[in-house]
Motif scaffolding. Sequence first.
Motif, PDB file in Angstrom:
ATOM      1  N   GLU A   1       5.365  -1.713  12.706  1.00  0.00           N
ATOM      2  CA  GLU A   1       5.723  -0.317  12.431  1.00  0.00           C
ATOM      3  C   GLU A   1       4.563   0.380  11.727  1.00  0.00           C
ATOM      4  O   GLU A   1       3.933  -0.177  10.832  1.00  0.00           O
ATOM      5  N   ARG A   2       4.292   1.598  12.136  1.00  0.00           N
ATOM      6  CA  ARG A   2       3.186   2.368  11.565  1.00  0.00           C
ATOM      7  C   ARG A   2       3.604   3.814  11.353  1.00  0.00           C
ATOM      8  O   ARG A   2       4.596   4.268  11.920  1.00  0.00           O
ATOM      9  N   ARG A   3       2.832   4.506  10.548  1.00  0.00           N
ATOM     10  CA  ARG A   3       3.097   5.914  10.293  1.00  0.00           C
ATOM     11  C   ARG A   3       1.761   6.646  10.145  1.00  0.00           C
ATOM     12  O   ARG A   3       0.749   6.036   9.817  1.00  0.00           O
ATOM     13  N   GLU A   4       1.777   7.941  10.356  1.00  0.00           N
ATOM     14  CA  GLU A   4       0.550   8.729  10.285  1.00  0.00           C
ATOM     15  C   GLU A   4       0.423   9.365   8.903  1.00  0.00           C
ATOM     16  O   GLU A   4       1.399   9.909   8.367  1.00  0.00           O
ATOM     17  N   VAL A   5      -0.770   9.278   8.315  1.00  0.00           N
ATOM     18  CA  VAL A   5      -1.009   9.842   6.983  1.00  0.00           C
ATOM     19  C   VAL A   5      -2.352  10.560   6.976  1.00  0.00           C
ATOM     20  O   VAL A   5      -3.181  10.394   7.863  1.00  0.00           O
ATOM     21  N   GLU A   6      -2.551  11.365   5.938  1.00  0.00           N
ATOM     22  CA  GLU A   6      -3.842  11.992   5.714  1.00  0.00           C
ATOM     23  C   GLU A   6      -4.826  10.950   5.178  1.00  0.00           C
ATOM     24  O   GLU A   6      -4.500  10.190   4.249  1.00  0.00           O
ATOM     25  N   ILE A   7      -6.007  10.895   5.744  1.00  0.00           N
ATOM     26  CA  ILE A   7      -7.017   9.945   5.271  1.00  0.00           C
ATOM     27  C   ILE A   7      -7.358  10.203   3.805  1.00  0.00           C
ATOM     28  O   ILE A   7      -7.657   9.273   3.049  1.00  0.00           O
ATOM     29  N   SER A   8      -7.293  11.452   3.386  1.00  0.00           N
ATOM     30  CA  SER A   8      -7.694  11.819   2.024  1.00  0.00           C
ATOM     31  C   SER A   8      -6.826  11.178   0.940  1.00  0.00           C
ATOM     32  O   SER A   8      -7.241  11.095  -0.223  1.00  0.00           O
ATOM     33  N   ILE A   9      -5.614  10.696   1.299  1.00  0.00           N
ATOM     34  CA  ILE A   9      -4.761  10.090   0.272  1.00  0.00           C
ATOM     35  C   ILE A   9      -5.023   8.600   0.106  1.00  0.00           C
ATOM     36  O   ILE A   9      -4.472   7.973  -0.802  1.00  0.00           O
ATOM     37  N   LEU A  10      -5.845   8.021   0.968  1.00  0.00           N
ATOM     38  CA  LEU A  10      -6.047   6.571   0.966  1.00  0.00           C
ATOM     39  C   LEU A  10      -7.084   6.153  -0.080  1.00  0.00           C
ATOM     40  O   LEU A  10      -8.184   6.702  -0.125  1.00  0.00           O
TER      41      LEU A  10
END
Length: 215
Positions: free
Chosen positions: A86-95
């Motif tokens: 399972e995966r989800r899409e996120v903003e790279i800037s929060i990583l």
Amino acid sequence: MEIQRIDSYTDPRFSQEILYQHGAFLVDGAPWSFRVISDHEAVVSAERPGPEVLAEAVEYFRFYGEHITTFYDQEGSLLLDLPPVERREVEISILQPSQFSVDREKCAAVRHFLHTAADLVIPTMILPDGTLCVLDGHTRLREAWRQGIRRAMVFDSPMPSGQRAIMEDFVREARAREIFHIQDMAVYGSQEQKEKWHDWCSAYFAARQEAGQKE
């Protein structure tokens, strides 16, 4: 069985595409290729892989590509189908990175297959403060950011407590160096990357082993 991953970008036994993807392996000395064709599928090129050999080779490959769960042979026949990740899409800037820098040569290699967020499937874990930490894929993320890609697909990777503690140490050191976002990581040539990142890792694990022996 002896399995070896090929990290070089020049090896006549494998296509350039496979080398760029780090999908080249030797299984008991025989070349095996894993060509990633989607965010969860790969084509396996090898001479008559038996079920047990295939299972072990796939397990080794998935140490580096845990999100790849469906495998085909060169004719398109299904070889192995594992439960999806399972995966989800996120903003790279929060990583939050757990690495300090990336290798310029590796950035040049991964740019050949980075186009959208679907090309970035990144293992992560949640830190005690709630921040999402990158476990692997820093080079892909750094190059994607340079290209203007601002989102990535992530999945939660199960981590034993000992490994979690190590990653938290890495993040603590990264933050001490003011590395809070992917774009904060430096890009070095191979020798400087070795000195500033790989040598630091070697020293960290040597100190950890020494401390464990004294307990």
